[in-house]
Design a protein around this motif. Sequence first.
Motif, mmCIF file in Angstrom:
data_model
loop_
_atom_site.group_PDB
_atom_site.id
_atom_site.type_symbol
_atom_site.label_atom_id
_atom_site.label_comp_id
_atom_site.label_asym_id
_atom_site.label_seq_id
_atom_site.Cartn_x
_atom_site.Cartn_y
_atom_site.Cartn_z
ATOM 1 N N LEU A 264 -37.888 18.793 -28.562
ATOM 2 C CA LEU A 264 -37.626 19.965 -27.741
ATOM 3 C C LEU A 264 -38.478 21.151 -28.177
ATOM 4 O O LEU A 264 -38.995 21.902 -27.347
ATOM 5 C CB LEU A 264 -36.141 20.322 -27.807
ATOM 6 C CG LEU A 264 -35.690 21.509 -26.945
ATOM 7 C CD1 LEU A 264 -35.963 21.241 -25.467
ATOM 8 C CD2 LEU A 264 -34.205 21.797 -27.165
ATOM 9 N N SER A 265 -38.653 21.312 -29.498
ATOM 10 C CA SER A 265 -39.453 22.434 -29.991
ATOM 11 C C SER A 265 -40.924 22.262 -29.634
ATOM 12 O O SER A 265 -41.614 23.234 -29.304
ATOM 13 C CB SER A 265 -39.296 22.553 -31.509
ATOM 14 O OG SER A 265 -37.963 22.851 -31.843
ATOM 15 N N LYS A 266 -41.410 21.030 -29.694
ATOM 16 C CA LYS A 266 -42.802 20.784 -29.303
ATOM 17 C C LYS A 266 -43.017 21.094 -27.822
ATOM 18 O O LYS A 266 -44.067 21.621 -27.437
ATOM 19 C CB LYS A 266 -43.177 19.344 -29.613
ATOM 20 C CG LYS A 266 -43.261 19.029 -31.103
ATOM 21 C CD LYS A 266 -43.624 17.580 -31.347
ATOM 22 C CE LYS A 266 -43.696 17.280 -32.840
ATOM 23 N NZ LYS A 266 -44.018 15.853 -33.095
ATOM 24 N N TYR A 267 -42.021 20.774 -27.005
ATOM 25 C CA TYR A 267 -42.116 21.104 -25.578
ATOM 26 C C TYR A 267 -42.108 22.621 -25.377
ATOM 27 O O TYR A 267 -42.865 23.155 -24.563
ATOM 28 C CB TYR A 267 -40.959 20.454 -24.833
ATOM 29 C CG TYR A 267 -40.922 20.772 -23.362
ATOM 30 C CD1 TYR A 267 -41.843 20.211 -22.478
ATOM 31 C CD2 TYR A 267 -39.955 21.636 -22.847
ATOM 32 C CE1 TYR A 267 -41.814 20.512 -21.121
ATOM 33 C CE2 TYR A 267 -39.915 21.941 -21.504
ATOM 34 C CZ TYR A 267 -40.847 21.371 -20.643
ATOM 35 O OH TYR A 267 -40.813 21.666 -19.306
ATOM 36 N N ALA A 268 -41.242 23.318 -26.142
ATOM 37 C CA ALA A 268 -41.195 24.783 -26.034
ATOM 38 C C ALA A 268 -42.504 25.411 -26.493
ATOM 39 O O ALA A 268 -42.980 26.385 -25.897
ATOM 40 C CB ALA A 268 -40.027 25.316 -26.864
ATOM 41 N N LEU A 269 -43.107 24.862 -27.554
ATOM 42 C CA LEU A 269 -44.389 25.392 -28.034
ATOM 43 C C LEU A 269 -45.490 25.168 -27.006
ATOM 44 O O LEU A 269 -46.343 26.039 -26.792
ATOM 45 C CB LEU A 269 -44.744 24.728 -29.357
ATOM 46 C CG LEU A 269 -46.060 25.177 -30.008
ATOM 47 C CD1 LEU A 269 -46.036 26.665 -30.309
ATOM 48 C CD2 LEU A 269 -46.334 24.384 -31.285
#
Length: 444
Positions: free
Chosen positions: A292-297
């Motif tokens: 999820l964090s990679k998608y947000a980044l």
Amino acid sequence: MRFLEYAVRSTTQRSILSLAPATQCRFIARRTGTLSALSPPSARSSTRLPSIGQRWASPLAAAGAMTTDSTFRYKSFDWEVSNGQVQSIDYILAQQPAGGETAQRDALSALEEKLPRPTSGCSVLLIPSVSVACGGKEEMRPLASGLAQRGHRCYILEWPGWSVDTHANFALVQCKPEELSAEYEDFWCQMVEHIAKEESSEEACKEGDAKPQLCVVAAGHGATYALRAVRRLLAYANEGAGSADTAHLRTLTGLALLAPSWRTQRGQLWSYLTPAQASRRLGSWLHADTRLSKYALALHLSERSLRRKLLAARGGVPPSEILKATASWLFRRDRPYVQTDGATLFGLLDPPNSSAETLAAELLEVAPQLSSGAMLLRPETPGGSSGGPSGTPEQLAELLAANPLAKTPALNLGVLPSKSKLPHEDAPSATLAALDAWLAKSPS
């Protein structure tokens, strides 16, 4: 590769691939009517490309020796962080090379030549603005190039965290977000004092040369920090008047503010958190190693996000393609998101105790102490109305214009033909003309 694809489509792949590499390149060049950039070294003509010096030569020197308009050199400064660590910070010095023999050399020889004092006797310290999507030191490079061609020496500085140096970007990774503004105030004081020492430590000028002068030119939030730094240094110089420890501060002679800013408008998404909490939450989210964090980044660094942040930083005025390319390149640098993106988005880089009234009072205090005075350049007011909303350069200009000091050479007010929050990017020629005219009035 575009030429290669065209040739392959117009002939069979077998006929081309069966040839030797050098023959392939000559065949493609004949078919496309262009010189091949894919040929091996043995097959290239020695006259296919000009030398580096010829490619960057001035058009005026096409028929004769190459001349160099200005040189850009990197220098370093040891910044003492509040935790006691020392971090090396690079900055750029731009100046025309010496005349005579240097004008007949290539760019490498010009870089090796020791620079003399600028012909105007004036050095300009350029501090860029800061935002999530800014151009860093490249924002000030056009002004530096133009001022250098007019006989001035220019120093281009940049914010730690907004550079291509990863070590400098992570210098404040351990700094508390709520302490960032105080840390940057100390940084700019140290930086301006370092440049002042550099100017005063040079060899004595020749008889008839202008005395060293240092003028600070800053934009956006950098303008407010520069005002605070110059004010603190002048106060220190007044306390130690006549002392050798403060003699170098007397080289500070001018201050120019380009569309100063000091307040960040926060969005509603994180309004339930304090600025420090929101900055930590956003930074930890972008640094996390989850799906999820990679998608947000990826969303945060997307082209759509960059366009939105560029428009916000420039007040809705779309940037040119070259400015967009520069910001896009710097937007994807390695940096600590808590102390950079989070801090700028949630107002942690806003100088403390800043308002139009306090900044006007501080500028009116500083201007009479500078031999060249101070100057404020603001953009055109949107819609052509007089004045502007609270916390804008327009309101600051109105407060200054109402003071009697505005009618004296100590304080100069001007308007640039742009509605952008960064008018020196949209109207570099007008900005350059205004700065050059102001510097020309500086007492030598």
